[in-house]
Design a protein around this motif. Sequence first.
Motif, PDB file in Angstrom:
ATOM      1  N   GLY A  28       0.813  -1.215   0.000  1.00  0.00           N
ATOM      2  CA  GLY A  28       0.000   0.000   0.000  1.00  0.00           C
ATOM      3  C   GLY A  28       0.842   1.260   0.000  1.00  0.00           C
ATOM      4  O   GLY A  28       0.564   2.216  -0.737  1.00  0.00           O
ATOM      5  N   LEU A  29       1.882   1.269   0.833  1.00  0.00           N
ATOM      6  CA  LEU A  29       2.777   2.435   0.870  1.00  0.00           C
ATOM      7  C   LEU A  29       3.504   2.625  -0.461  1.00  0.00           C
ATOM      8  O   LEU A  29       3.653   3.751  -0.947  1.00  0.00           O
ATOM      9  CB  LEU A  29       3.797   2.273   1.999  1.00  0.00           C
ATOM     10  CG  LEU A  29       3.276   2.390   3.435  1.00  0.00           C
ATOM     11  CD1 LEU A  29       4.424   2.219   4.423  1.00  0.00           C
ATOM     12  CD2 LEU A  29       2.592   3.740   3.660  1.00  0.00           C
TER      13      LEU A  29
ATOM     14  N   LEU B 108       3.936   5.552  -5.580  1.00  0.00           N
ATOM     15  CA  LEU B 108       3.865   5.571  -7.040  1.00  0.00           C
ATOM     16  C   LEU B 108       2.913   6.667  -7.509  1.00  0.00           C
ATOM     17  O   LEU B 108       3.181   7.357  -8.502  1.00  0.00           O
ATOM     18  CB  LEU B 108       3.397   4.205  -7.548  1.00  0.00           C
ATOM     19  CG  LEU B 108       3.451   3.979  -9.059  1.00  0.00           C
ATOM     20  CD1 LEU B 108       4.905   3.869  -9.531  1.00  0.00           C
ATOM     21  CD2 LEU B 108       2.685   2.718  -9.452  1.00  0.00           C
ATOM     22  N   GLY B 109       1.805   6.833  -6.799  1.00  0.00           N
ATOM     23  CA  GLY B 109       0.860   7.895  -7.143  1.00  0.00           C
ATOM     24  C   GLY B 109       1.464   9.271  -6.996  1.00  0.00           C
ATOM     25  O   GLY B 109       1.234  10.158  -7.833  1.00  0.00           O
ATOM     26  N   VAL B 110       2.242   9.475  -5.940  1.00  0.00           N
ATOM     27  CA  VAL B 110       2.903  10.770  -5.755  1.00  0.00           C
ATOM     28  C   VAL B 110       3.882  11.039  -6.897  1.00  0.00           C
ATOM     29  O   VAL B 110       3.998  12.169  -7.387  1.00  0.00           O
ATOM     30  CB  VAL B 110       3.641  10.797  -4.397  1.00  0.00           C
ATOM     31  CG1 VAL B 110       4.476  12.077  -4.266  1.00  0.00           C
ATOM     32  CG2 VAL B 110       2.642  10.692  -3.253  1.00  0.00           C
ATOM     33  N   LEU B 111       4.563   9.997  -7.353  1.00  0.00           N
ATOM     34  CA  LEU B 111       5.529  10.153  -8.437  1.00  0.00           C
ATOM     35  C   LEU B 111       4.854  10.571  -9.745  1.00  0.00           C
ATOM     36  O   LEU B 111       5.496  11.168 -10.611  1.00  0.00           O
ATOM     37  CB  LEU B 111       6.302   8.852  -8.630  1.00  0.00           C
ATOM     38  CG  LEU B 111       7.587   8.926  -9.466  1.00  0.00           C
ATOM     39  CD1 LEU B 111       8.625   9.790  -8.770  1.00  0.00           C
ATOM     40  CD2 LEU B 111       8.148   7.535  -9.722  1.00  0.00           C
ATOM     41  N   MET B 112       3.568  10.261  -9.891  1.00  0.00           N
ATOM     42  CA  MET B 112       2.850  10.653 -11.101  1.00  0.00           C
ATOM     43  C   MET B 112       2.759  12.164 -11.268  1.00  0.00           C
ATOM     44  O   MET B 112       2.450  12.660 -12.362  1.00  0.00           O
ATOM     45  CB  MET B 112       1.440  10.054 -11.089  1.00  0.00           C
ATOM     46  CG  MET B 112       1.388   8.552 -11.248  1.00  0.00           C
ATOM     47  SD  MET B 112      -0.306   7.906 -11.173  1.00  0.00           S
ATOM     48  CE  MET B 112      -0.020   6.139 -11.254  1.00  0.00           C
TER      49      MET B 112
ATOM     50  N   LEU C 111      -3.115  13.610 -13.181  1.00  0.00           N
ATOM     51  CA  LEU C 111      -3.721  14.062 -11.938  1.00  0.00           C
ATOM     52  C   LEU C 111      -4.776  13.075 -11.458  1.00  0.00           C
ATOM     53  O   LEU C 111      -4.803  12.693 -10.275  1.00  0.00           O
ATOM     54  CB  LEU C 111      -4.346  15.447 -12.129  1.00  0.00           C
ATOM     55  CG  LEU C 111      -5.053  16.037 -10.899  1.00  0.00           C
ATOM     56  CD1 LEU C 111      -4.081  16.190  -9.738  1.00  0.00           C
ATOM     57  CD2 LEU C 111      -5.704  17.377 -11.241  1.00  0.00           C
ATOM     58  N   GLU C 112      -5.653  12.641 -12.365  1.00  0.00           N
ATOM     59  CA  GLU C 112      -6.675  11.661 -12.011  1.00  0.00           C
ATOM     60  C   GLU C 112      -6.042  10.355 -11.544  1.00  0.00           C
ATOM     61  O   GLU C 112      -6.462   9.767 -10.537  1.00  0.00           O
ATOM     62  CB  GLU C 112      -7.583  11.401 -13.220  1.00  0.00           C
ATOM     63  CG  GLU C 112      -8.412  12.589 -13.645  1.00  0.00           C
ATOM     64  CD  GLU C 112      -9.081  12.366 -14.992  1.00  0.00           C
ATOM     65  OE1 GLU C 112      -8.924  11.249 -15.552  1.00  0.00           O
ATOM     66  OE2 GLU C 112      -9.739  13.296 -15.494  1.00  0.00           O
ATOM     67  N   SER C 113      -5.032   9.896 -12.272  1.00  0.00           N
ATOM     68  CA  SER C 113      -4.368   8.644 -11.921  1.00  0.00           C
ATOM     69  C   SER C 113      -3.676   8.746 -10.564  1.00  0.00           C
ATOM     70  O   SER C 113      -3.699   7.798  -9.772  1.00  0.00           O
ATOM     71  CB  SER C 113      -3.348   8.272 -13.002  1.00  0.00           C
ATOM     72  OG  SER C 113      -3.950   8.138 -14.264  1.00  0.00           O
ATOM     73  N   ALA C 114      -3.070   9.891 -10.310  1.00  0.00           N
ATOM     74  CA  ALA C 114      -2.373  10.092  -9.034  1.00  0.00           C
ATOM     75  C   ALA C 114      -3.349  10.061  -7.869  1.00  0.00           C
ATOM     76  O   ALA C 114      -3.079   9.438  -6.828  1.00  0.00           O
ATOM     77  CB  ALA C 114      -1.615  11.420  -9.060  1.00  0.00           C
TER      78      ALA C 114
ATOM     79  N   VAL D 168      -2.942   7.170  -5.062  1.00  0.00           N
ATOM     80  CA  VAL D 168      -2.614   7.561  -3.687  1.00  0.00           C
ATOM     81  C   VAL D 168      -3.737   7.151  -2.744  1.00  0.00           C
ATOM     82  O   VAL D 168      -3.491   6.629  -1.643  1.00  0.00           O
ATOM     83  CB  VAL D 168      -2.352   9.075  -3.598  1.00  0.00           C
ATOM     84  CG1 VAL D 168      -2.245   9.507  -2.141  1.00  0.00           C
ATOM     85  CG2 VAL D 168      -1.084   9.447  -4.347  1.00  0.00           C
ATOM     86  N   LEU D 169      -4.975   7.358  -3.187  1.00  0.00           N
ATOM     87  CA  LEU D 169      -6.114   7.043  -2.331  1.00  0.00           C
ATOM     88  C   LEU D 169      -6.202   5.542  -2.056  1.00  0.00           C
ATOM     89  O   LEU D 169      -6.309   5.120  -0.896  1.00  0.00           O
ATOM     90  CB  LEU D 169      -7.401   7.528  -3.000  1.00  0.00           C
ATOM     91  CG  LEU D 169      -8.694   7.377  -2.185  1.00  0.00           C
ATOM     92  CD1 LEU D 169      -8.600   8.187  -0.895  1.00  0.00           C
ATOM     93  CD2 LEU D 169      -9.906   7.822  -3.001  1.00  0.00           C
ATOM     94  N   VAL D 170      -6.131   4.730  -3.101  1.00  0.00           N
ATOM     95  CA  VAL D 170      -6.231   3.283  -2.924  1.00  0.00           C
ATOM     96  C   VAL D 170      -5.044   2.744  -2.134  1.00  0.00           C
ATOM     97  O   VAL D 170      -5.200   1.951  -1.197  1.00  0.00           O
ATOM     98  CB  VAL D 170      -6.340   2.571  -4.284  1.00  0.00           C
ATOM     99  CG1 VAL D 170      -6.290   1.052  -4.108  1.00  0.00           C
ATOM    100  CG2 VAL D 170      -7.616   2.973  -5.007  1.00  0.00           C
ATOM    101  N   GLY D 171      -3.835   3.174  -2.505  1.00  0.00           N
ATOM    102  CA  GLY D 171      -2.650   2.719  -1.790  1.00  0.00           C
ATOM    103  C   GLY D 171      -2.680   3.114  -0.324  1.00  0.00           C
ATOM    104  O   GLY D 171      -2.350   2.316   0.565  1.00  0.00           O
TER     105      GLY D 171
END
Length: 482
Positions: free
Chosen positions: A12-13, A18-22, A41-44, A48-51
Amino acid sequence: MYDIRPVGYIVGLLTASLGVLMLLPMATDLVAGNDNWLVFLESAIVTVLVGGLIAVACLNGVTGGLSLQQSYMLTTGAWVVMPAFGALPFMLGAPGVGWVDGYFEAMSGMTTTGATVFVGLDAMPPGTLLWRSLLQWLGGLGIIIVALIFLPVMKVGGMQYFRSEGFDTLGKVLPRALDISKALVEVYLALTLAAAVIYAVLGMTVFDAVNHALTTIATGGFSTSDQSFAHFGAGPSYAAVVLMILSGLPFIRYVQLMNGSLRPLFADIQIRAFLRWIGYATGLVLAYRLATSDVGVELAVRESLFNVVTLFTGTGYSSADVASWGDFPVLVVVLAGFVGACTASTGCSIKVFRYLVLIEAIKEQIRQLRSPNRVGQIRLDGRPLGEDVISSVVVMFTLFIVTFGILAVLLSMTGLETRTAITSAWTSICNVGPAYGPEVGPTGAFDTFPDSAKMLMILGMVLGRLELLTVLVLFTRRFWQG
């Protein structure tokens, strides 16, 4: 039943990170005035939310270190889950890219395979190109840490030998795995920065230099152009050869070098064999080309060296159409891909170390046949090899060949021509990138392959990147019985 919460917490972390890196490719598209920034932005946000939710849900199960079984689950789980989220920008931003194509591209990136389903790279949004490169860079860094910390403990394919080699040598200076990881990150960052500067000085744009630095040091092979390195001049090609070789060496040697120990780098039998075999393969291809074509000497040297090194290291760049050179050069580069780079590098395939162990085991067996009463000891560079190392290497070779054969047969059953099926299985299990056959596009893309073939290749990429046994052991009853 094993508690998977510690594994879920780490995965999860990693996913949230990975989302932050987007945000980096998002900013790249935003600065370039490309509307594709909204996709990142949408993908991030989703990633981030799911992770983050997964990490929070599993937090109450984190009590200490990971068990051996949890380490296996983490290693495989991270390489299966993260590409699924890494694929989001491809699925949301690239027209006509479905889940299979997006996952294929992201998995090829994270496993540093370099096979692609994308065509028209030269016209793609810069953020998408940067994201592909970042996925490979992360995958290259991740596999080094896994190779040096997790795989030796798991005793996968002879890696326990390298565990003693790496940890015992470093133990006096870097006693903890965290310290080793930090040192590896520093080396990785330094090589990446140096590569970017070198490429820029030699004529690449800053954007191209950064992208190719990320994918060179990761030995990944994603490029910003459909022509790969044929798009650039001689200078970047020669620089890439040196940088790919450096990336194919054991990174633990660079850490030792940073701590003032120069001898291990030059005394490593694996490094010497790696460089020697590159020389042999390049010489064979070059001699064949000079004898069968009227190509200029400098161009023949450059193209032969580049394309041999890129497949030895599993990078997968190209600077020429190797298939047009004839069957013999293709055979040589395919064999180079089956060898791979050094253990604990960003390189791929079986690895030089295991071949050296196998060669010594064969030599000892021949000596035993000549002198049946002789009591022998298999040694590598004067150091005795334990039975556990030898047996695990033999198992690795056997499993690798069997898996490759099964994958090739399954790919042929999807409708691929035999040559295409064999080289697609090879490129997947060895994580090298290219394939040869009528179904492969003129740019080397796999976009015309059926989804069933792409899914099989995805499976091959994961198995090859994680040394086969790390994944397959999860499907054995004895593993879950402890």
